[in-house]
Design a protein around this motif. Structure first.
Motif, short mmCIF file in Angstrom:
data_model
loop_
_atom_site.label_atom_id
_atom_site.label_comp_id
_atom_site.label_asym_id
_atom_site.label_seq_id
_atom_site.Cartn_x
_atom_site.Cartn_y
_atom_site.Cartn_z
N VAL A 54 0.84 -1.21 0.00
CA VAL A 54 0.00 0.00 0.00
C VAL A 54 0.87 1.25 0.00
CG1 VAL A 54 -1.66 1.32 1.36
CG2 VAL A 54 -1.99 -1.12 1.04
N LEU A 55 1.84 1.31 0.91
CA LEU A 55 2.69 2.50 0.96
C LEU A 55 3.55 2.63 -0.29
CD1 LEU A 55 3.86 2.54 4.69
CD2 LEU A 55 2.15 3.98 3.59
N GLY A 56 3.98 1.50 -0.84
CA GLY A 56 4.78 1.54 -2.05
C GLY A 56 4.01 2.08 -3.23
N LEU A 57 2.77 1.63 -3.38
CA LEU A 57 1.96 2.13 -4.49
C LEU A 57 1.64 3.61 -4.35
CD1 LEU A 57 -0.52 -0.84 -5.00
CD2 LEU A 57 1.31 -0.09 -6.54
N ILE A 58 1.26 4.01 -3.17
CA ILE A 58 0.93 5.42 -2.94
C ILE A 58 2.18 6.29 -3.08
CG2 ILE A 58 0.15 7.09 -1.22
CD1 ILE A 58 -1.69 4.85 -0.15
N GLY A 59 3.25 5.85 -2.46
CA GLY A 59 4.48 6.64 -2.46
C GLY A 59 5.12 6.74 -3.83
N MET A 60 5.13 5.66 -4.59
CA MET A 60 5.77 5.71 -5.91
C MET A 60 5.02 6.61 -6.87
SD MET A 60 7.70 2.15 -6.59
CE MET A 60 7.87 2.61 -8.26
N GLN A 61 3.72 6.71 -6.72
CA GLN A 61 2.95 7.61 -7.58
C GLN A 61 3.29 9.06 -7.27
OE1 GLN A 61 -1.12 6.59 -6.91
NE2 GLN A 61 -1.03 4.74 -8.16
N TYR A 63 6.13 10.21 -5.13
CA TYR A 63 7.52 10.59 -4.88
C TYR A 63 8.55 9.78 -5.65
CZ TYR A 63 5.36 13.03 -1.01
OH TYR A 63 4.58 13.85 -0.26
N GLY A 64 8.19 8.70 -6.28
CA GLY A 64 9.14 7.92 -7.06
C GLY A 64 9.74 6.76 -6.27
N TYR A 65 10.90 6.31 -6.74
CA TYR A 65 11.49 5.09 -6.20
C TYR A 65 12.04 5.24 -4.79
CZ TYR A 65 10.90 3.13 -10.78
OH TYR A 65 10.35 2.66 -11.94
N GLY A 66 12.37 6.43 -4.38
CA GLY A 66 12.83 6.63 -3.00
C GLY A 66 11.77 6.24 -1.99
N ALA A 67 10.52 6.44 -2.35
CA ALA A 67 9.42 6.07 -1.46
C ALA A 67 9.28 4.57 -1.33
CB ALA A 67 8.11 6.67 -1.96
N ALA A 68 9.70 3.83 -2.34
CA ALA A 68 9.62 2.36 -2.27
C ALA A 68 10.53 1.82 -1.17
CB ALA A 68 9.98 1.75 -3.61
N ALA A 69 11.71 2.42 -1.02
CA ALA A 69 12.62 2.00 0.04
C ALA A 69 12.01 2.26 1.41
CB ALA A 69 13.95 2.73 -0.10
N TRP A 70 11.37 3.40 1.56
CA TRP A 70 10.70 3.70 2.84
C TRP A 70 9.54 2.75 3.08
CZ3 TRP A 70 12.63 6.29 6.68
CH2 TRP A 70 13.62 7.24 6.44
N ALA A 71 8.84 2.37 2.02
CA ALA A 71 7.72 1.43 2.17
C ALA A 71 8.22 0.07 2.66
CB ALA A 71 6.98 1.28 0.84
#
Length: 89
Positions: A54-61, A63-71
Motif C-alpha cells: 500500500v505504501l509503495g503504491l501510494i508513495g511511488m505515484q 515521490y518515485g522510487y525513493g518512497a519504495a525503500a521507505w515502504a
C-alpha cells in the motif's frame, strides 16, 4: 523527495538494525534468531507485506522510487511490531 538521499537514509536505518542485532548476538549467542523469528510468523509477514504494498503504491505515484525503500522499511517495522512472541520462545 530526493531519491538517492532517501534511499541512503533507509540503508542507514537498516544498517543500524543489523548492528543492533549483531551486538546482541555477541552478548548473548542465539538472540539474533529470537529477534528475527518474525520471518516464521505468517500473520506478521502478511501485515508487513500489505503495508509495503500500500505504501509503495501510494508513495511511488507521488515521490518515485525513493518512497519504495521507505515502504519496505515501514513494512518490516510493522511486521516486527506485530510479532507477539516472548523472548523465551
Amino acid at each position: 523527495m530526493n531519491g538517492p538521499a532517501s534511499v541512503l537514509t533507509v540503508a542507514i536505518v537498516i544498517a543500524a538494525l543489523v548492528i543492533r542485532t549483531a551486538l546482541a548476538e555477541m552478548r548473548r549467542p542465539g538472540s539474533a534468531r529470537t529477534q528475527w523469528a518474525v520471518a516464521t510468523n505468517a500473520r506478521a509477514l502478511t501485515a508487513g507485506a500489505l503495508t509495503t504494498a500500500v505504501l509503495g503504491l501510494i508513495g511511488m505515484q507521488s515521490y518515485g522510487y525513493g518512497a519504495a525503500a521507505w515502504a519496505v522499511l515501514a513494512g518490516a517495522l510493522v511486521a516486527l511490531s506485530l510479532d507477539k512472541r516472548t523472548p523465551g520462545e
